[in-house]
Design a protein around this motif. Structure first.
Motif, PDB file in Angstrom:
ATOM      1  N   UNK A  48       0.831  -1.204   0.000  1.00 56.14           N
ATOM      2  CA  UNK A  48       0.000   0.000   0.000  1.00 56.14           C
ATOM      3  C   UNK A  48       0.867   1.257   0.000  1.00 56.14           C
ATOM      4  N   UNK A  49       1.936   1.258   0.780  1.00 55.54           N
ATOM      5  CA  UNK A  49       2.828   2.420   0.819  1.00 55.54           C
ATOM      6  C   UNK A  49       3.389   2.701  -0.564  1.00 55.54           C
ATOM      7  N   UNK A  50       3.789   1.659  -1.282  1.00 54.30           N
ATOM      8  CA  UNK A  50       4.282   1.831  -2.650  1.00 54.30           C
ATOM      9  C   UNK A  50       3.197   2.423  -3.548  1.00 54.30           C
ATOM     10  N   UNK A  51       1.978   1.933  -3.418  1.00 53.99           N
ATOM     11  CA  UNK A  51       0.879   2.457  -4.235  1.00 53.99           C
ATOM     12  C   UNK A  51       0.581   3.906  -3.910  1.00 53.99           C
ATOM     13  N   UNK A  52       0.686   4.280  -2.645  1.00 53.37           N
ATOM     14  CA  UNK A  52       0.366   5.656  -2.258  1.00 53.37           C
ATOM     15  C   UNK A  52       1.477   6.655  -2.567  1.00 53.37           C
ATOM     16  N   UNK A  53       2.717   6.201  -2.489  1.00 52.20           N
ATOM     17  CA  UNK A  53       3.828   7.136  -2.680  1.00 52.20           C
ATOM     18  C   UNK A  53       4.424   7.053  -4.075  1.00 52.20           C
ATOM     19  N   UNK A  54       4.191   5.951  -4.760  1.00 57.84           N
ATOM     20  CA  UNK A  54       4.789   5.769  -6.073  1.00 57.84           C
ATOM     21  C   UNK A  54       6.253   5.403  -5.995  1.00 57.84           C
ATOM     22  N   UNK A  55       6.768   5.247  -4.774  1.00 55.71           N
ATOM     23  CA  UNK A  55       8.176   4.893  -4.573  1.00 55.71           C
ATOM     24  C   UNK A  55       8.283   3.416  -4.253  1.00 55.71           C
ATOM     25  N   UNK A  56       8.799   2.603  -5.180  1.00 53.06           N
ATOM     26  CA  UNK A  56       8.945   1.184  -4.857  1.00 53.06           C
ATOM     27  C   UNK A  56       9.967   0.985  -3.737  1.00 53.06           C
ATOM     28  N   UNK A  57       9.710  -0.007  -2.926  1.00 56.57           N
ATOM     29  CA  UNK A  57      10.647  -0.335  -1.864  1.00 56.57           C
ATOM     30  C   UNK A  57      11.869  -1.004  -2.450  1.00 56.57           C
ATOM     31  N   UNK A  58      13.013  -0.896  -1.801  1.00 56.22           N
ATOM     32  CA  UNK A  58      14.220  -1.565  -2.300  1.00 56.22           C
ATOM     33  C   UNK A  58      13.957  -3.051  -2.493  1.00 56.22           C
TER      34      UNK A  58
END
Length: 195
Positions: free
Chosen positions: A183-193
């Motif tokens: 969800x964090x990736x979807x909301x921020x557009x920043x993929x996790x490492x």
């Protein structure tokens, strides 16, 4: 002296929280609360008026602490870090204890349903306050979101409820954090490492 409480209220409320957390609102009786707190039933009735009133006091204290800690966790350098820290805090809370207690607010929302309007209102108020905490926390840190702040806050809080249900279905902390990270990736557009 009549009318003077002969117990440490903080200790009693902490023990009552454990009882409600273990049994849930509906299954908890005043006998359970007396046994769990070490305070006679009559004294509990005299001090708090009954199970509903005692629960509301316990839940108010619990939710106040939860909201304050959630606000602290959101104080990060950017929105991605803030959300990851917030979800990590939620997962730690849901999985604490052996066996884990889960999430008191989610359990109560399902358990008390519409049968106890004051308890239902307390849970709904807490969830609204949590949305406010998330929205305000995200507004105070750098970074962009793929949706507006209010929508993001509602989605984040809704996801915490889903994580609480998954925890009750024996999903482990790593699985819960992984779901939150998506969800964090979807909301921020920043993929996790590593993704």
């Amino acid at each position: 002296m009549a009318g003077v409480r002969r117990f440490d209220e903080g200790d009693v409320l902490g023990r009552a929280l454990e009882v409600f957390g273990t049994h849930g609102y509906r299954a908890t009786s005043m006998l359970d609360l007396a046994a769990g707190t070490g305070v006679q039933r009559g004294s509990l009735y005299h001090a708090y008026g009954g199970k509903e009133q005692l629960f509301l006091k316990v839940f108010g204290d619990y939710s106040g602490r939860f909201l304050a800690e959630a606000a602290r966790e959101l104080r990060r350098a950017d929105k991605r870090a803030a959300l990851l820290a917030f979800f990590d805090f939620c997962v730690r809370t849901f999985t604490a204890g052996a066996p884990s207690r889960g999430c008191l607010s989610t359990r109560t929302a399902v358990d008390a349903g519409t049968d106890v309007p004051a308890v239902q209102a307390a849970v709904r108020g807490f969830l609204g306050d949590l949305e406010d905490v998330v929205r305000d926390g995200l507004a105070a840190v750098d970074g962009d979101l793929t949706v507006d702040l209010a929508a993001a806050a509602r989605l984040v809080v809704t996801t915490t409820r889903g994580l609480a249900v998954l925890e009750r279905a024996h999903y482990g902390p790593a699985e819960l954090r992984d779901t939150a990270a998506t969800l964090v990736t979807a909301l921020t557009g920043d993929p996790l490492p590593g993704r």
